[in-house]
Structure formats: C-alpha cells, structure tokens
Design a protein around this motif. Structure first.
Motif, mmCIF file in Angstrom:
data_model
loop_
_atom_site.group_PDB
_atom_site.id
_atom_site.type_symbol
_atom_site.label_atom_id
_atom_site.label_comp_id
_atom_site.label_asym_id
_atom_site.label_seq_id
_atom_site.Cartn_x
_atom_site.Cartn_y
_atom_site.Cartn_z
ATOM 1 N N ASN A 128 46.659 -106.116 47.925
ATOM 2 C CA ASN A 128 46.036 -105.088 47.097
ATOM 3 C C ASN A 128 47.036 -104.057 46.590
ATOM 4 O OD1 ASN A 128 42.899 -105.419 47.126
ATOM 5 N ND2 ASN A 128 43.591 -105.998 49.169
ATOM 6 N N LYS A 133 45.906 -102.190 43.375
ATOM 7 C CA LYS A 133 44.849 -101.206 43.630
ATOM 8 C C LYS A 133 45.434 -99.953 44.295
ATOM 9 C CE LYS A 133 40.222 -100.579 45.022
ATOM 10 N NZ LYS A 133 39.806 -100.360 43.633
ATOM 11 N N ILE A 134 46.357 -100.145 45.219
ATOM 12 C CA ILE A 134 46.959 -99.023 45.944
ATOM 13 C C ILE A 134 47.818 -98.182 44.999
ATOM 14 C CG2 ILE A 134 48.634 -98.443 47.770
ATOM 15 C CD1 ILE A 134 47.445 -100.892 49.334
ATOM 16 N N MET A 171 45.535 -96.110 42.798
ATOM 17 C CA MET A 171 44.950 -94.990 43.548
ATOM 18 C C MET A 171 45.966 -93.853 43.712
ATOM 19 S SD MET A 171 42.202 -94.263 45.858
ATOM 20 C CE MET A 171 41.645 -95.858 46.456
ATOM 21 N N ARG A 172 47.215 -94.217 44.008
ATOM 22 C CA ARG A 172 48.266 -93.204 44.152
ATOM 23 C C ARG A 172 48.506 -92.454 42.846
ATOM 24 N NH1 ARG A 172 52.222 -96.929 47.422
ATOM 25 N NH2 ARG A 172 51.579 -96.332 49.527
ATOM 26 N N GLU A 195 46.450 -92.035 40.392
ATOM 27 C CA GLU A 195 45.277 -91.193 40.136
ATOM 28 C C GLU A 195 45.351 -89.911 40.962
ATOM 29 O OE1 GLU A 195 40.658 -92.170 39.819
ATOM 30 O OE2 GLU A 195 41.790 -93.821 40.670
ATOM 31 N N LEU A 196 45.696 -90.054 42.245
ATOM 32 C CA LEU A 196 45.802 -88.881 43.125
ATOM 33 C C LEU A 196 46.894 -87.935 42.627
ATOM 34 C CD1 LEU A 196 45.445 -90.451 46.703
ATOM 35 C CD2 LEU A 196 43.902 -88.783 45.679
ATOM 36 N N LYS A 197 48.012 -88.512 42.194
ATOM 37 C CA LYS A 197 49.107 -87.698 41.667
ATOM 38 C C LYS A 197 48.625 -86.880 40.474
ATOM 39 C CE LYS A 197 53.109 -90.274 43.089
ATOM 40 N NZ LYS A 197 53.729 -91.578 42.800
ATOM 41 N N PHE A 215 45.639 -85.782 39.851
ATOM 42 C CA PHE A 215 44.767 -84.687 40.308
ATOM 43 C C PHE A 215 45.561 -83.532 40.893
ATOM 44 C CE2 PHE A 215 41.192 -87.901 41.171
ATOM 45 C CZ PHE A 215 40.774 -87.804 39.854
ATOM 46 N N THR A 216 46.580 -83.855 41.663
ATOM 47 C CA THR A 216 47.278 -82.795 42.384
ATOM 48 C C THR A 216 48.282 -82.069 41.502
ATOM 49 O OG1 THR A 216 48.775 -84.467 43.256
ATOM 50 C CG2 THR A 216 46.959 -83.813 44.659
ATOM 51 N N GLN A 272 47.438 -81.039 38.489
ATOM 52 C CA GLN A 272 46.714 -80.126 37.588
ATOM 53 C C GLN A 272 46.780 -78.675 38.075
ATOM 54 O OE1 GLN A 272 42.949 -82.078 37.620
ATOM 55 N NE2 GLN A 272 43.639 -83.697 36.264
#
Lengths: 211, 211
Positions: A194, A197-198, A201-202, A204-206, A208-209, A211
C-alpha cells in the motif's frame, strides 16, 4: 478500500492434500476475484481439453522459443513433455487487479518467488501424515508401491516447507477454502502493498499542516 | 487445526482513526480469543477505574523498580506520570494461547517488536487525511489549534508506518473489526508459527517410508 494490484499466489501441497478441490471451490465462489494461471504444455490435448482454457497447447518448437524469450515464469520437463507458466498471462491478470493463483510443485514455486518476490506461497497439507496415507489408500486406485512412492515424495516436498508463507491444513474442505480466501485477501492490507496509499495520505497531511 | 501459541498484536493509529472503538468491538465479539494488555501507570485512578482491570496502579517507586527489573515491555513518561506494559501479564496470556492486543503509539510499538520479534504490528487509519480532519473537527470538543496539532502529530506518526505489517482502513466499523480479527487469526497459519506441527508431520512421514 481501493484495491491495489493483484496478488500472485502459489499453492503447493502433498499429493492427496486436496489442493485441486480447494482451488476449484475457490474459483467457483469468487470467480471475479481470482484468475487461475493457465499452463503451457507440449503434450497433446486430451478429449474435451480446449486451448487457452485447460492449457495453452504448444509445439515443442514454440515452447522452446518461449524458453529462449524468457516468456515463462517457470517450466519443467515431465515424461518427455514440457509444462510451464506463461509470464504474459500472469502479468496481464495482475495488472487488471485479479489475484492470480498458480498450482505448482515446490521447485516451480521457488522459481516463481525469484521472479515475483512478493508472491504469496501457500502449502496445503492434510491434518496429519496418517490422514494423508489413508486418503491415498482410500482412493483404491493405487498399488501400495505407488502409495509408498507418494509418501516418500511427500517427505521430500516437506523439506522445502519453510520457504512457504502459510500452512493451510485441509481438514474440512469449506474451512480450508475460506482460509485460503482470507489469507490472500488480507494480504492486500500489507503495508508493503500500500505504498501509494501511504504516500497519498502523507501528502494530504502535509497540505493540512502547512496551512 | 490445533492452535499454537498466542500472537502478540500491537495496534497503533492516528488519533481519530477509531482504534479504541475497533478494540472494544473486537473484545466483545471474541472475548475467549483475545486478551487486551493492561497498562501499569503511576497516575491516580479516576472514579470507577479498578486496579488490574483498566490499569495496574503503581506508586512511582514500584514503577521504577519494574523498570530496574526489566519487567516492562515498554514504558514512557507523559505529563509527569509513567505508563508501561508489564511483561509478565503479556507472557502469561500468550502461554495460555490468548492473542494479546496492545494499543500503543509508534515509539512503543517499535520497542515491543525489539522484545517480541514475531509481534504483529497493525496500523489503523481513516480512509483519507480529509476524513481524519473532519472527524477531529466533528467531535466539536477541540479548538482548531488542538486539531492542527493532532494533524501535525499524525504526519509524524505516518513517518513510521513502513515498520508496520498491515494497514487497516477504518471506513465501516464492522468491516474494520472483521479485518483485524481475520488478520490476527490467519497469522496462526504462518509457516514460521507452525514449526512443531511441521516437524511432527515430517517425523510421521519418515516413519511410513521406512517401513
């Protein structure tokens, strides 16, 4: 969960362990999920056998050309005929997301793993050697010589058992079928399978953080 | 199939991934199969918390003695209190054939693996980072500062994800519970966990072929 690439599973097992029966039941229950690998062979078709269904029937020349072209995952010669696994068919099915199953003996299994390092190797055994012996006797079609030869062969095959990932004990058929199915399907959740997928996800998280 | 020794499973996951809910549902559905590891802590019991059920409550002195005695699988200090996993409890449950589950964050998970190399490491995530963010917001109990801190923490934890064996995506709770259960139960069929059974089968086969 979005499905990743198909998984190549090799199923081996002692003669008399019932792996053919398990495979047939698995295919019937989940025909959309699995593709059974079709072997190429130089032996003549028997009555009712269709090219591309039971086997890919090849001339000796064509088979040897496949060997020369590295177009086989593995092959072996048996009683004067070639048998092998065409690589193209396996790769096509995996790319389509099908879980491909190869029913093959131990030497072939190890060759497959060399070419497909993330292949899953399952070994099917009866509950005990006693049960294996009784199943072989119970068929009533074999002489004691043949049975003893099969048991000696089983002992040889058991030597390579540590190379396999899972041991499936075929005691009650439906349970063995369910186990094989669950083992293969759970393999899709392996972290190593995966990576995309991982990474997603990373990222996407980057986002967010930051902003 | 005769069950082998219990399996130690570590479950980690992002805050908001729902791993606590999965664990509770798993325990309720299969209380005979699993034992949830009980942590030791130096923090004071809250109303309703019982020693040996929610936690093993320890004095600071007793806890430090456990550290000195190497009686903890892992421990950490958090807001002035110790939290740790007593080794004796885990080993007793495994020996009884129970599959032990440890809910723990990533640093602890890696310490567990060092001491129990055949521990199974599962990581629970929501279907996407977007869903994680929305779940944290949706709780309505946290300020945006706290939520952003949690997302930054999630990004840190995601760095260690490759150390885990399986990725469990918690989209539909019942499916995630079933997945975790199947993954752990199938692990019992690993060849590496069936060395005794394989040796027994070989010896039996040897006996037959010598006759």
């Amino acid at each position: 969960m979005q499905k990743n690439k198909g998984i190549l599973t090799v199923v081996s097992g002692f003669s008399g362990a019932g792996k053919g029966t398990i495979m047939k039941a698995l295919m019937q229950a989940h025909s959309e999920t699995y593709a059974l690998s079709i072997s190429a062979t130089t032996r003549a078709p028997r009555t009712g056998e269709r090219d591309g269904i039971e086997y890919f029937f090849k001339s000796r020349e064509a088979f040897e050309q496949m060997i020369a072209d590295d177009a086989l995952v593995e092959y072996a010669e048996y009683v004067g005929n070639y048998y092998g696994t065409p690589k193209a068919y396996v790769e096509e099915q995996l790319a389509r997301g099908k879980d491909v199953i190869l029913e093959i003996e131990i030497q072939g299994a190890l060759k497959v793993r060399r070419q497909f390092p993330d292949a899953l190797l399952l070994f099917v055994t009866p509950p005990s050697a006693e049960v294996l012996k009784n199943r072989l006797i119970g068929r009533g079609t074999e002489t004691m010589d043949v049975i003893e030869h099969r048991l000696a062969r089983a002992l040889e095959e058991a030597e390579g058992l540590e190379e396999y990932d899972y041991l499936v004990v075929n005691d009650v058929l439906e349970e063995a079928v369910r186990e094989v199915h669950e083992i293969i399907q759970n393999e899709h959740y392996r972290v190593a399978r995966n990576a995309d997928k991982i990474r997603e996800m990373r990222n996407e998280l980057k986002g967010f953080t930051r902003q």
